[in-house]
Design an enzyme around this catalytic site. Structure first.
Site, PDB file in Angstrom:
ATOM      1  N   ASN A 112      19.479   5.043 -35.054  1.00  0.00           N
ATOM      2  CA  ASN A 112      18.282   4.634 -34.573  1.00  0.00           C
ATOM      3  C   ASN A 112      16.975   5.432 -34.078  1.00  0.00           C
ATOM      4  O   ASN A 112      17.482   6.712 -33.535  1.00  0.00           O
ATOM      5  CB  ASN A 112      18.839   3.940 -33.068  1.00  0.00           C
ATOM      6  CG  ASN A 112      19.413   2.718 -33.298  1.00  0.00           C
ATOM      7  OD1 ASN A 112      19.277   2.008 -34.180  1.00  0.00           O
ATOM      8  ND2 ASN A 112      20.413   2.498 -32.493  1.00  0.00           N
TER       9      ASN A 112
ATOM     10  N   HIS B 170      21.560  11.280 -33.643  1.00  0.00           N
ATOM     11  CA  HIS B 170      22.903  10.954 -34.034  1.00  0.00           C
ATOM     12  C   HIS B 170      22.875   9.633 -34.814  1.00  0.00           C
ATOM     13  O   HIS B 170      21.938   8.687 -34.968  1.00  0.00           O
ATOM     14  CB  HIS B 170      23.558  10.374 -32.397  1.00  0.00           C
ATOM     15  CG  HIS B 170      22.572   9.450 -31.750  1.00  0.00           C
ATOM     16  ND1 HIS B 170      21.719   9.714 -30.928  1.00  0.00           N
ATOM     17  CD2 HIS B 170      22.809   8.205 -31.719  1.00  0.00           C
ATOM     18  CE1 HIS B 170      21.164   8.753 -30.534  1.00  0.00           C
ATOM     19  NE2 HIS B 170      21.884   7.603 -30.759  1.00  0.00           N
TER      20      HIS B 170
ATOM     21  N   GLU C 263      17.940   5.527 -27.634  1.00  0.00           N
ATOM     22  CA  GLU C 263      18.260   5.574 -26.170  1.00  0.00           C
ATOM     23  C   GLU C 263      18.348   7.077 -25.826  1.00  0.00           C
ATOM     24  O   GLU C 263      17.985   7.758 -24.535  1.00  0.00           O
ATOM     25  CB  GLU C 263      19.087   4.792 -25.335  1.00  0.00           C
ATOM     26  CG  GLU C 263      19.072   3.258 -25.560  1.00  0.00           C
ATOM     27  CD  GLU C 263      19.691   2.378 -25.027  1.00  0.00           C
ATOM     28  OE1 GLU C 263      20.769   2.765 -24.849  1.00  0.00           O
ATOM     29  OE2 GLU C 263      19.602   1.112 -24.756  1.00  0.00           O
TER      30      GLU C 263
ATOM     31  N   HIS D 200      25.317   6.403 -35.824  1.00  0.00           N
ATOM     32  CA  HIS D 200      26.280   5.455 -35.607  1.00  0.00           C
ATOM     33  C   HIS D 200      27.170   5.081 -36.767  1.00  0.00           C
ATOM     34  O   HIS D 200      26.438   4.645 -37.889  1.00  0.00           O
ATOM     35  CB  HIS D 200      25.761   4.130 -34.937  1.00  0.00           C
ATOM     36  CG  HIS D 200      24.825   4.432 -33.726  1.00  0.00           C
ATOM     37  ND1 HIS D 200      25.371   4.090 -32.703  1.00  0.00           N
ATOM     38  CD2 HIS D 200      23.607   4.623 -33.659  1.00  0.00           C
ATOM     39  CE1 HIS D 200      24.302   4.287 -31.512  1.00  0.00           C
ATOM     40  NE2 HIS D 200      23.362   4.527 -32.098  1.00  0.00           N
TER      41      HIS D 200
ATOM     42  N   ARG E 151      33.735   8.809 -30.138  1.00  0.00           N
ATOM     43  CA  ARG E 151      33.600   7.383 -30.014  1.00  0.00           C
ATOM     44  C   ARG E 151      32.519   7.105 -28.801  1.00  0.00           C
ATOM     45  O   ARG E 151      32.320   7.851 -27.873  1.00  0.00           O
ATOM     46  CB  ARG E 151      34.842   7.085 -29.511  1.00  0.00           C
ATOM     47  CG  ARG E 151      35.996   7.028 -30.626  1.00  0.00           C
ATOM     48  CD  ARG E 151      37.351   6.172 -30.434  1.00  0.00           C
ATOM     49  NE  ARG E 151      38.349   6.749 -31.383  1.00  0.00           N
ATOM     50  CZ  ARG E 151      38.212   6.421 -32.491  1.00  0.00           C
ATOM     51  NH1 ARG E 151      37.497   5.806 -33.308  1.00  0.00           N
ATOM     52  NH2 ARG E 151      39.410   6.896 -33.350  1.00  0.00           N
TER      53      ARG E 151
ATOM     54  N   ILE F 220      30.800   5.121 -25.944  1.00  0.00           N
ATOM     55  CA  ILE F 220      31.242   4.845 -24.700  1.00  0.00           C
ATOM     56  C   ILE F 220      31.214   3.340 -24.521  1.00  0.00           C
ATOM     57  O   ILE F 220      32.090   2.743 -23.731  1.00  0.00           O
ATOM     58  CB  ILE F 220      30.569   5.728 -23.760  1.00  0.00           C
ATOM     59  CG1 ILE F 220      31.379   5.675 -22.306  1.00  0.00           C
ATOM     60  CG2 ILE F 220      29.113   4.820 -23.261  1.00  0.00           C
ATOM     61  CD1 ILE F 220      30.774   6.487 -21.320  1.00  0.00           C
TER      62      ILE F 220
HETATM   63  P1  5GP Z   1      20.852   5.227 -29.465  1.00  0.00           P
HETATM   64  O1  5GP Z   1      20.570   3.797 -28.802  1.00  0.00           O
HETATM   65  O2  5GP Z   1      20.195   6.136 -28.816  1.00  0.00           O
HETATM   66  O3  5GP Z   1      20.962   4.979 -31.045  1.00  0.00           O
HETATM   67  O4  5GP Z   1      22.363   5.247 -29.022  1.00  0.00           O
HETATM   68  C1  5GP Z   1      22.860   6.107 -27.806  1.00  0.00           C
HETATM   69  C2  5GP Z   1      24.598   5.446 -27.830  1.00  0.00           C
HETATM   70  O5  5GP Z   1      24.826   6.597 -26.948  1.00  0.00           O
HETATM   71  C3  5GP Z   1      24.718   4.380 -27.318  1.00  0.00           C
HETATM   72  O6  5GP Z   1      25.418   3.356 -28.251  1.00  0.00           O
HETATM   73  C4  5GP Z   1      25.370   4.380 -26.083  1.00  0.00           C
HETATM   74  O7  5GP Z   1      26.463   3.574 -25.976  1.00  0.00           O
HETATM   75  C5  5GP Z   1      25.934   5.742 -26.066  1.00  0.00           C
HETATM   76  N1  5GP Z   1      26.398   6.612 -25.173  1.00  0.00           N
HETATM   77  C6  5GP Z   1      25.651   6.751 -24.082  1.00  0.00           C
HETATM   78  N2  5GP Z   1      26.110   7.624 -23.286  1.00  0.00           N
HETATM   79  C7  5GP Z   1      27.250   7.927 -23.642  1.00  0.00           C
HETATM   80  C8  5GP Z   1      28.227   9.000 -23.127  1.00  0.00           C
HETATM   81  O8  5GP Z   1      28.105   9.354 -21.960  1.00  0.00           O
HETATM   82  N3  5GP Z   1      29.417   9.112 -24.051  1.00  0.00           N
HETATM   83  C9  5GP Z   1      29.550   8.307 -25.220  1.00  0.00           C
HETATM   84  N4  5GP Z   1      30.633   8.691 -25.840  1.00  0.00           N
HETATM   85  N5  5GP Z   1      28.553   7.625 -25.810  1.00  0.00           N
HETATM   86  C10 5GP Z   1      27.579   7.473 -24.955  1.00  0.00           C
END
Ligand code: 5GP
Ligand code: ZN
Length: 118
Positions: free
Chosen positions: A90, A103, A98, A105, A32, A34
């Site tokens: 993303n 990954h 980020e 979503h 899940r 965070i």
């Molecule tokens: P991005 O913006 O790279 O597509 O998504 C990164 C996702 O990782 C974000 O939705 C963020 O909330 C999630 N995320 C960041 N740090 C952690 C963490 O320590 N644990 C979990 N479960 N999700 C994280």
């Protein structure tokens, strides 16, 4: 390339950072988010480090398929199949990426609105 102890999601795979795991295979992990953006918000990753989905698909297309298979299984087990859901990778700065470990979503549980805000 950032990986291993430098990479947040590699550390989750290694069990060094806790996560709420919803599904695991030999090669993938689903847990899940965070900071959920919908009632269901699960991240699906390959256990092997790849910086983004393009690198993953080019280096190991079979593994990319396994990520997709795990995402589909999560959508089923989270009850998203009937009403639908959104699957997002993303990628890079314009994509708002980020965390530089590939990954997907899996987002659902309510109508998600237009694909992007304008
Ligand atoms: P991005 O913006 O790279 O597509 O998504 C990164 C996702 O990782 C974000 O939705 C963020 O909330 C999630 N995320 C960041 N740090 C952690 C963490 O320590 N644990 C979990 N479960 N999700 C994280
Ligand atoms: Zn990593």
């Amino acid at each position: 390339m950032e990986s291993g102890s430098d990479c947040l999601f590699c550390r989750i795979v290694a069990g060094e950072i806790p996560a709420t795991v919803v599904r695991e295979t030999d090669t993938t992990l689903a847990f899940r988010d965070i900071n959920p953006q919908a009632p269901v918000h699960v991240l699906v990753i390959p256990k092997e480090h790849h910086a983004d989905v393009v690198t993953l698909a080019q280096a190991n297309p079979a593994l990319a398929g396994e990520v997709l298979g795990t995402a589909a299984a999560v959508a089923e087990s989270e009850g998203l199949r009937a009403d639908g859901f959104r699957l997002i990778f993303n990628t890079g700065p314009y994509g708002g990426q980020e965390v530089f470990h590939a990954h997907a979503h899996v987002l659902g549980g309510e109508p998600l609105g237009p694909m992007r805000a304008r």
